[in-house]
Design a protein around this motif. Structure first.
Motif, mmCIF file in Angstrom:
data_model
loop_
_atom_site.group_PDB
_atom_site.id
_atom_site.type_symbol
_atom_site.label_atom_id
_atom_site.label_comp_id
_atom_site.label_asym_id
_atom_site.label_seq_id
_atom_site.Cartn_x
_atom_site.Cartn_y
_atom_site.Cartn_z
ATOM 1 N N TRP A 80 -0.069 -1.113 0.042
ATOM 2 C CA TRP A 80 -0.190 0.174 0.088
ATOM 3 C C TRP A 80 0.897 0.823 0.006
ATOM 4 N N VAL A 81 0.590 1.810 -0.810
ATOM 5 C CA VAL A 81 2.324 3.099 -0.916
ATOM 6 C C VAL A 81 0.899 4.011 -1.181
ATOM 7 N N ASP A 91 14.481 5.178 -3.308
ATOM 8 C CA ASP A 91 14.039 4.250 -2.345
ATOM 9 C C ASP A 91 12.997 3.697 -2.408
ATOM 10 N N ARG A 92 12.168 3.812 -2.367
ATOM 11 C CA ARG A 92 10.354 3.424 -2.397
ATOM 12 C C ARG A 92 10.610 2.214 -3.083
ATOM 13 N N LEU A 93 11.051 2.089 -4.699
ATOM 14 C CA LEU A 93 10.524 1.028 -5.463
ATOM 15 C C LEU A 93 12.107 -0.294 -4.610
ATOM 16 N N ARG A 94 12.866 0.631 -4.500
ATOM 17 C CA ARG A 94 14.178 -0.718 -3.526
ATOM 18 C C ARG A 94 13.841 -1.933 -2.614
ATOM 19 N N ASN A 95 12.759 -0.605 -2.232
ATOM 20 C CA ASN A 95 12.455 -1.616 -0.136
ATOM 21 C C ASN A 95 11.238 -2.447 -1.018
ATOM 22 N N ARG A 96 10.700 -2.501 -2.010
ATOM 23 C CA ARG A 96 9.840 -3.067 -2.686
ATOM 24 C C ARG A 96 10.342 -4.717 -3.125
ATOM 25 N N PHE A 97 11.334 -3.788 -3.559
ATOM 26 C CA PHE A 97 12.388 -4.776 -4.482
ATOM 27 C C PHE A 97 12.944 -5.866 -3.682
ATOM 28 N N ASP A 98 13.492 -5.234 -2.116
ATOM 29 C CA ASP A 98 14.177 -5.373 -1.662
ATOM 30 C C ASP A 98 12.691 -7.049 -0.368
ATOM 31 N N TYR A 147 3.341 -8.276 2.881
ATOM 32 C CA TYR A 147 2.229 -6.873 2.420
ATOM 33 C C TYR A 147 3.064 -6.378 3.368
ATOM 34 N N LEU A 148 2.918 -4.706 2.993
ATOM 35 C CA LEU A 148 4.184 -3.508 2.949
ATOM 36 C C LEU A 148 2.657 -2.098 3.057
ATOM 37 N N HIS A 149 3.178 -1.112 3.690
ATOM 38 C CA HIS A 149 2.893 -0.343 3.820
ATOM 39 C C HIS A 149 4.110 0.472 3.593
ATOM 40 N N ASP A 150 3.977 1.679 1.799
ATOM 41 C CA ASP A 150 5.028 1.968 1.183
ATOM 42 C C ASP A 150 6.184 1.778 1.365
ATOM 43 N N GLY A 151 6.606 0.452 1.428
ATOM 44 C CA GLY A 151 7.686 -0.564 1.010
ATOM 45 C C GLY A 151 8.282 -0.850 2.427
ATOM 46 N N GLN A 174 -2.399 4.363 -3.450
ATOM 47 C CA GLN A 174 -2.132 3.085 -4.169
ATOM 48 C C GLN A 174 -1.841 1.682 -3.999
ATOM 49 N N ILE A 175 -2.063 0.275 -4.519
ATOM 50 C CA ILE A 175 -1.639 -0.585 -4.291
ATOM 51 C C ILE A 175 -0.694 -1.259 -5.376
ATOM 52 N N ALA A 176 -0.048 -1.569 -4.740
ATOM 53 C CA ALA A 176 1.655 -2.249 -5.987
ATOM 54 C C ALA A 176 1.711 -3.329 -5.725
ATOM 55 N N PHE A 177 1.528 -4.601 -6.535
ATOM 56 C CA PHE A 177 1.446 -6.058 -6.708
ATOM 57 C C PHE A 177 3.115 -6.078 -7.590
#
Length: 169
Positions: free
Chosen positions: A90-91, A141-148, A161-165, A100-103
């Motif tokens: 959840w971003v 940063d946001r995408l790096r956290n999601r990638f990790d 399940y993440l909140h803003d990464g 937004q919701i990112a999958f």
């Protein structure tokens, strides 16, 4: 007096009115795709700065997994079957954007080189398989956290399940 299911036309109109007032979420559907050497595919969009995972925005009423496979087909000429879900993020609202919701879906491993892919629709300037460490350096940063989180989920065998990464549990 509120409509009831006993009056189907009035009931459907009542439900439609409620639906029109509810929040709408933007949905992002990305794919973590690896080559046989364990490198990950990143793309460089022409419409925003920085590198990203392949994928994109879902269209109205489109399931996220279909959006992910459609975007790979449209942008890179790749047809693949997803292997599962890795991340839901959840971003929070940022800049001019609502939340937004990112999958992130697992695209598995492909025996293909970035040079063999076609940049099909002008939305990407480059696509490259890079090491996981190089990917971490290319992503925001946001995408790096999601990638990790996606890489951790891949190893752990369960989605995050993440909140803003950031992991929520």
């Amino acid at each position: 007096m509120r409509p009831t299911p006993a009056d189907p036309a009035a009931w459907q109109a009542h439900l439609a009115e409620g639906n029109a007032r509810q929040a709408r979420k933007r949905v992002v559907a990305d794919v973590l795709l690896r080559d046989v050497a364990g490198h990950v595919l990143l793309v460089n969009p022409t419409y925003k700065p920085g590198w990203d995972l392949p994928g994109g925005m879902a269209e109205a009423n489109e399931p996220p997994e279909e959006a992910a496979t459609r975007e790979l087909r449209e942008e890179l000429g790749l047809s693949l079957t997803l292997c599962g879900l890795l991340v839901v993020d959840w971003v929070a609202p940022h800049g001019p954007w609502d939340d937004q919701i990112a999958f992130v879906f697992d695209g598995g491993t492909m025996d293909v080189r970035a040079a063999e892919m076609s940049l099909c629709d002008g939305e990407l300037s480059e696509a490259a398989f890079v090491s996981q460490e190089a990917a971490r350096g290319l992503l925001t940063d946001r995408l790096r956290n999601r990638f990790d989180a996606a890489m951790t989920s891949l190893r752990a065998g369960r989605a995050a399940y993440l909140h803003d990464g950031n992991p929520t549990w």
